[in-house]
Design a protein around this motif. Sequence first.
Motif, PDB file in Angstrom:
ATOM      1  N   ILE A 170      -5.245   6.655   6.854  1.00  0.00           N
ATOM      2  CA  ILE A 170      -3.911   6.823   5.071  1.00  0.00           C
ATOM      3  C   ILE A 170      -3.033   7.930   5.648  1.00  0.00           C
ATOM      4  O   ILE A 170      -1.996   7.110   5.735  1.00  0.00           O
ATOM      5  N   CYS A 214      -0.295   5.783   6.790  1.00  0.00           N
ATOM      6  CA  CYS A 214       0.388   4.477   5.139  1.00  0.00           C
ATOM      7  C   CYS A 214       1.412   5.710   4.778  1.00  0.00           C
ATOM      8  O   CYS A 214       2.170   4.963   3.819  1.00  0.00           O
ATOM      9  N   ILE A 215       1.568   7.038   5.074  1.00  0.00           N
ATOM     10  CA  ILE A 215       1.749   8.022   4.125  1.00  0.00           C
ATOM     11  C   ILE A 215       3.444   8.669   5.051  1.00  0.00           C
ATOM     12  O   ILE A 215       4.035   7.663   4.297  1.00  0.00           O
ATOM     13  N   GLN A 260       1.789   7.039  -7.170  1.00  0.00           N
ATOM     14  CA  GLN A 260       1.036   8.079  -6.730  1.00  0.00           C
ATOM     15  C   GLN A 260       1.179   9.561  -7.305  1.00  0.00           C
ATOM     16  O   GLN A 260       0.783  10.296  -7.863  1.00  0.00           O
ATOM     17  N   ALA A 261       2.051   9.530  -5.916  1.00  0.00           N
ATOM     18  CA  ALA A 261       2.531  11.065  -5.535  1.00  0.00           C
ATOM     19  C   ALA A 261       3.816  11.819  -6.393  1.00  0.00           C
ATOM     20  O   ALA A 261       4.257  12.519  -7.097  1.00  0.00           O
ATOM     21  N   GLN A 302      -1.110  18.385   3.780  1.00  0.00           N
ATOM     22  CA  GLN A 302      -0.634  18.014   3.640  1.00  0.00           C
ATOM     23  C   GLN A 302       1.209  18.517   4.400  1.00  0.00           C
ATOM     24  O   GLN A 302       1.935  17.665   4.545  1.00  0.00           O
ATOM     25  N   PHE A 357       1.464  15.498  -1.337  1.00  0.00           N
ATOM     26  CA  PHE A 357       0.314  14.316  -1.125  1.00  0.00           C
ATOM     27  C   PHE A 357      -0.924  15.199  -1.269  1.00  0.00           C
ATOM     28  O   PHE A 357      -0.851  16.718  -0.687  1.00  0.00           O
ATOM     29  N   LEU A 371       0.710  -1.321   0.020  1.00  0.00           N
ATOM     30  CA  LEU A 371      -0.260   0.017  -0.468  1.00  0.00           C
ATOM     31  C   LEU A 371       0.719   0.906  -0.238  1.00  0.00           C
ATOM     32  O   LEU A 371       0.398   2.105  -1.017  1.00  0.00           O
ATOM     33  N   HIS A 372       1.767   1.293   1.183  1.00  0.00           N
ATOM     34  CA  HIS A 372       2.883   2.518   0.204  1.00  0.00           C
ATOM     35  C   HIS A 372       3.729   2.526  -0.676  1.00  0.00           C
ATOM     36  O   HIS A 372       3.596   4.117  -0.663  1.00  0.00           O
ATOM     37  N   LYS A 403       2.449   1.642  -3.497  1.00  0.00           N
ATOM     38  CA  LYS A 403       1.323   2.400  -4.544  1.00  0.00           C
ATOM     39  C   LYS A 403       0.790   3.964  -4.025  1.00  0.00           C
ATOM     40  O   LYS A 403       0.777   4.692  -5.186  1.00  0.00           O
ATOM     41  N   ILE A 404       1.420   4.470  -2.987  1.00  0.00           N
ATOM     42  CA  ILE A 404       0.628   5.728  -3.137  1.00  0.00           C
ATOM     43  C   ILE A 404       1.780   6.502  -2.817  1.00  0.00           C
ATOM     44  O   ILE A 404       1.414   7.285  -3.788  1.00  0.00           O
ATOM     45  N   ILE A 405       3.128   6.491  -2.734  1.00  0.00           N
ATOM     46  CA  ILE A 405       4.490   7.221  -3.443  1.00  0.00           C
ATOM     47  C   ILE A 405       4.021   6.916  -4.882  1.00  0.00           C
ATOM     48  O   ILE A 405       4.379   8.593  -5.695  1.00  0.00           O
TER      49      ILE A 405
END
Length: 208
Positions: free
Chosen positions: A46, A49-50, A18-19, A76, A92, A11-12, A14-16
Motif C-alpha cells: 500500500i 503505491c502511495i 481519495q487523499a 503517514q 494519507f 491504483l496510484h 485512485k489513491i491520490i
Amino acid sequence: MMAEDDRREELHRKIIEQAKKNKKSPLTIAVIGPPGVGKSSFINTIITCITGEYRQWVKTGLGEGAITLRAIWVLQKRYMEFADENLQQYVFPDILDVVGFEDSDDDVTRKATELLFYVRIPSDILVHEVLKKMRTSGTWPVEKMYPLTAECKKIDRVIFVASAANSNLPLGLCNAVRTVISKKKRVRGSVAQNYLQYSEAEFLKRKV
C-alpha cells in the motif's frame, strides 16, 4: 488485459483521488487477520503505491514463523517524507499492523481486538503475552492494566486480510472483528461489514 504498469498507475491515481478528499487529520487504519497471511507485506505494498518507492516499513518475517509479534504503527508523516513533493500536500492514513490472531470468536479474542482498536496496548508489548494473561486470569486485569483514556487513539477503519492459499475463510475471527466493529460505531470494516450482507457460501465466492 491491463499491463502491470498500467494497473499500478491506475491504483496510484485512485489513491491520490481519495487523499484529496481528506483535508483533516489522517485516518487510522488497522490491518488485521490470522497469523502469516501477509498483513505486513500488504501494508508495505500500500505504502509503495502511495510513495512510488519500496521500503520495508513493517518487517515481514519478524519473529518466529514470519509472524508480527507487536502492534506496529506506520505513520503517514514518516513514510510521506519519501514521497514526491506534490503528494506531501495531501493527508494519507496512519496504518496499524495488528498482530495475527487465531481463528476464534471467544471473549478473549474480542476483548484483545477491542483493546487494539482503541490502541490501549503499547507498541512495545508482546500481544501474545497479553492474550495469555487474559486466558489464564480473565480480561479484567488487562483492562485495568491498559485503561481507556482520552489519549487513546481510535481506529477509524479496519482491513481484514485472509490468505487465498487457505480454502477456509477464518469466520471465527471475522465474526469477532465484526462484533467489535458493530459495538464501536466509529470503526468501519471492509470485510467484516461486507460479511453481514451475504451467506457464508456467497461470501466465500467473493474471496480473492
